[in-house]
Design an enzyme around this catalytic site. Structure first.
Site, mmCIF file in Angstrom:
data_model
loop_
_atom_site.group_PDB
_atom_site.id
_atom_site.type_symbol
_atom_site.label_atom_id
_atom_site.label_comp_id
_atom_site.label_asym_id
_atom_site.label_seq_id
_atom_site.Cartn_x
_atom_site.Cartn_y
_atom_site.Cartn_z
ATOM 1 N N HIS A 228 0.342 2.879 -3.987
ATOM 2 C CA HIS A 228 0.188 4.277 -4.627
ATOM 3 C C HIS A 228 -0.273 3.971 -5.858
ATOM 4 C CE1 HIS A 228 2.796 5.421 -1.458
ATOM 5 N NE2 HIS A 228 3.810 4.423 -1.925
ATOM 6 N N HIS B 194 2.829 7.764 2.496
ATOM 7 C CA HIS B 194 3.062 6.542 3.342
ATOM 8 C C HIS B 194 2.202 6.409 4.655
ATOM 9 C CE1 HIS B 194 6.179 6.589 0.439
ATOM 10 N NE2 HIS B 194 6.157 5.306 0.303
#
Ligand SMILES: Nc1ncnc2c1ncn2[C@@H]1O[C@H](COP(=O)(O)OP(=O)(O)O)[C@@H](O)[C@H]1O
Ligand SMILES: Nc1ncnc2c1ncn2[C@@H]1O[C@H](COP(=O)(O)OP(=O)(O)O)[C@@H](O)[C@H]1O
Ligand SMILES: [Mg+2]
Ligand SMILES: [Mg+2]
Ligand SMILES: [Mg+2]
Ligand SMILES: [Mg+2]
Lengths: 211, 332, 332, 211
Positions: free
Chosen positions: B57, B220
């Protein structure tokens, strides 16, 4: 024979447990494949192997030290949901056995009760949600009863192992309500929860160590 | 075919962290075994603000370690929570005796490991509080029993605001209350045009037909609950912003911080185009875009997509948002 | 299938510029007809530093307008030079009487239009100088008659260093000399793993077989002269860095600024991994990575790839590199 | 008939030029397709149309004003290589015609010479490189000669138009050494350079305006 689990017993217990999980790794992974993402067996074995390595150098002076090592290893290295939960589970055994050389039945009951409390507090699972709790809770009741009725350690451990085993087996009939298995629904019915099965192996190894 | 610059996929996170620490020697230090990143200049006598989560991320969270934001960030493997031991170590390393604020995105693994770390810390006499960030409107089921809304880009606002307040000396309880207030006022919706690919994998984590977008996607690689028709930005953006305004019950004259965030492979040209539309929509509704941030801050590997976050703002929040910050990924 | 967040592809640049200006009101102002971006806070009595070029390379150049870097940036259409009239207008808007420094990447259209703008300005009594940035080693043919090396990420270093010197009061002639010195000491090599797609086009500008990379790629979607075998970063990176060291004739003990730059769709995880390897290689050769920058600064739409730039540094250059800068894309 | 090009003539010249380019847009684009990237015709026409719009409101008081407008339009809006070069080309005619009402032959020769100098300075192309310079240079020589020999304006323009036309035609035999056509090599042989052809149209329109 014995009304305490000395460090030697504990070593037998812990290594017996690790041996069983290693033997059953494919089975456990398969169970997680049916009800989750299929990484349970490998995760568990890799954390247990690391634990075994860490134990090699440890000074086995207290009853709890091996559990402490397993706890730290699981908390430090294991991903997934079960890793940290088992880390905290072992931790309760480590704590109860921290200052003495051997586990009495009372201490095992206390560690189990504390472990149950910790796992349910952290994971918010109730009995019946199809998790490791479904094996822990019956073992907790069995040990509590054994202590109350004053039965001897081997009796108590046998009862706990049987109770955990039955609890695990019973998860085959449960719909998951916590963790990944809750997404799978009915597809998981018919095979037991791998976490619960592992708890059953844990008590089975304890019982055998005392025999 | 998706390929990446990497060696063994297993090593992608540790190698990136080493490069990251080497790139920002004045801002951060990398600690190994257990892995965490701390500020290069330790600040005495303040509540430590610590966050963490799976890698993939970036720049979140390591990019926000520095003055005025995080004291430590704890990266897990790609898309996997850091362990409780990592979190404990990072917290002990930054605690000054005034306690540790844990800013946690709402994912089972993160919540579990931060909660465990909190218990371990408590036993060592270190107090900590968790601010749970659960801004993803797409996962708002109203079901009190489920895992709840996921945490996404609003975490940026919580870290910035709490980081500033901590720097100014706020205590743990008021920081936790502040963080919860910011999180409660933050909602996000994300749209993907193409999935990212895991390090070492050549296939993206899902395929999209040419005429559809993944609406309400997570960070995700998981699919969204919904696919919608691909459309020009002027049609997609209102579909993202309007539900946010509704969910937050924003009224005319209210102020917001707007974050238009790229999910990895989205060009600045697109992000600024989207921001223009977000701003147009909000101004049309009489909502004041008091502050804004446009860029790729909370990504999902090389996903093509963007998220829009609105955070309800008030004078205190804006003052803290404006406070100086000096981190690898955010500086003013 | 590549898709983008956009409306009419024709409008992508003007819409993005409006969003950009709205996102950074304290840093920049957008001027329309002709289009250019200037600093929000005009600085009196300094040489104006102005750059520009085609769009699609964001944050370059508009993201570097602000204190300590550019006074104005002049964006063209995607991958197309701005016009001479735009450049003239931006220069007139920022000239304080001390002249204008034009930082120009070496492309025929850019060179031509900046040169014409310079002639137009001269007729209006405004002096200007061009610093030509031609760092792309892949286009170094040694042929004095050709268009010469392309300009890529080293432009960042020229803009930063000259911007800082201008802020400190340097005059036009010494700024031009300084810029040329930085540019002469800068070389870049770029590798693409996947081409970007033009706004509105669903096909990338070239296709690559799974086992090859485009080695020495440019930033306009054009193919490279060479394809090489795809390999782990530990093998690709030395292939990029080693020729740079050779071309610059860097010796043990010399200092460089290293820029690892993402071309659009490359994740931070990868860029930091690459930087780690760049640093390892250089340290192994006894070259001191005195400063470094890792991120996506000079992009080619959503191209997956990265470039490595080395810029020979000395105390003056490092001092100016370190000088404060406050722009949308670079702040310290 | 006339030894000067008055504003009326210049209007005829400029609009005649624009008309021709519009008529020949496909042909010019095709030429650029053979030797470059195929955008020449469209680029040119779109800049000329814009110029025509801007001329509509202009006060045609000087001989140069229309060229000034074309110059500004090309410099402000035209991409590619030829846009700014033509912008600077027209600019020289605008400058020479800035203060007077009409173009003399001397003025046309001066503007052409200045234009040639500007285009070669900016584009670094020599005669023979297969660019617009190959039409400009002969026109320059023709006008220079006309001025020296004292021939009348129509004669001079006819010579310039013929020279530019011949120069453009001759580019069919040239290998490109500047601009995009230099990448194409021999593939461009056999068709002329679109920039040079356009310069020929420019002088042809001038000649016709004077007839
Ligand atoms: N909330 C919970 N409380 C207690 N145990 C849980 C919970 N969620 C999952 N588990 C246990 O974890 C096991 C799965 O572990 P693991 O495969 O590591 O999880 P995952 O891959 O889903 O992260 C289950 O078999 C179950 O026994
Ligand atoms: N260096 C140069 N000097 C003079 N004229 C040039 C030069 N390069 C190209 N040209 C002219 O420009 C024309 C092509 O223009 P255009 O299609 O706009 O260029 P491009 O599309 O290559 O940018 C050519 O036909 C040639 O006459
Ligand atoms: Mg699992
Ligand atoms: Mg898992
Ligand atoms: Mg062309
Ligand atoms: Mg062209």
């Amino acid at each position: 024979m014995t009304d305490q689990l000395s460090p030697v017993h504990v070593q037998r217990w812990v290594h017996g447990f690790i041996d069983t999980v290693e033997e059953e790794v494919d089975h456990l992974t398969d169970l997680d494949r049916r009800s989750g993402d299929g990484d349970f067996g490998t995760n568990m074995v890799s954390a247990l192997r690391r634990s075994r390595e860490a134990m090699a150098d440890a000074d086995v002076a207290t009853a709890g030290i091996l559990f402490q090592i397993m706890s730290e290893t699981f908390l430090a290295h294991s991903g997934g949901t079960s890793g940290p939960l088992f880390g905290m589970w072992f931790r309760e055994f480590g704590k109860v056995g921290m200052v003495t050389e051997a586990f009495t039945q009372e201490m095992l009951a206390e560690a189990t009760a504390n472990g149950l409390a910790t796992v349910t507090r952290l994971g918010s699972a109730q009995e019946g949600d199809r998790t490791m709790v479904d094996a822990i809770a019956p073992a907790d009741r069995a040990l509590r009863e054994a202590v109350e009725s004053g039965s001897e350690l081997r009796e108590g451990l046998r009862a706990a192992a049987r109770a955990a085993h039955e609890g695990a087996r019973h998860t085959s009939d449960l719909l998951g309500r916590r963790g990944r298995t809750s997404y799978v629904g009915e597809a998981a019915l018919g095979s037991p929860d791998p976490g619960a099965v592992t708890i059953a192996m844990f008590y089975q190894a304890a019982q055998r160590s005392a025999d | 075919m998706r390929r990446q610059f990497l060696n063994d996929p297993q090593d992608v996170v540790p190698e990136a962290l080493e490069g990251f620490a080497a790139a920002w020697p004045h801002h951060v230090r990398l600690h190994g075994e257990p892995t965490y990143v701390v500020r290069a200049r330790h600040s005495p006598d303040k509540v430590a603000v610590v966050s963490g989560g799976g890698s993939g991320h970036e720049p979140l969270h390591v990019g926000f370690v520095g003055t005025g934001m995080l004291d430590a960030a704890v990266p897990g493997a790609v898309f996997a929570s850091p362990t409780a031991v990592q979190i404990r170590a990072a917290s002990l390393a930054t605690d000054t005796g005034r306690g540790v604020l844990h800013v946690v995105k709402n994912y089972t693994g993160d919540v579990l490991n931060f909660r465990i770390a909190g218990e371990l810390l408590a036993e060592e006499g270190v107090s900590s509080e968790v601010v749970l960030v659960d801004d993803d409107l797409a996962t708002d089921t109203g079901d009190g029993d489920g895992p709840g809304r996921r945490g996404t880009a609003a975490v940026l606002a919580v870290e910035k605001v709490c980081g500033a307040a901590a720097e100014l000396g706020a205590d743990l309880a008021s920081l936790a209350a502040l963080g919860r207030r910011v999180a409660a006022g933050g909602r996000t919706l994300s749209v993907a045009l193409a999935a990212g690919a895991h390090p070492g994998e050549s296939r993206p984590s899902f395929d999209l037909p040419a005429d559809e977008v993944e609406f309400g996607v997570g960070i995700h690689g998981e699919r969204a609950r919904e696919r919608r028709a691909f459309a020009p930005a002027r049609e997609l953006v209102p579909q993202m912003v309007s539900p946010l305004v509704e969910a937050l019950e924003l009224r005319r004259g209210e102020q917001v911080i707007a974050i238009v965030n790229g999910l990895g492979a989205t060009s600045d040209l697109e992000l600024y185009g989207v921001f223009g539309q977000v701003r147009g929509f909000l101004e049309g509704s009489g909502i004041d875009v008091a502050r804004r941030l446009v860029g790729s801050y909370v990504t999902s590997l090389d996903m093509a997509g963007c998220s829009v976050t609105l955070v309800r703002a008030d004078e205190e929040i804006l003052r803290l948002w404006d406070a100086p910050v000096s981190t690898p990924a955010l500086t003013w």
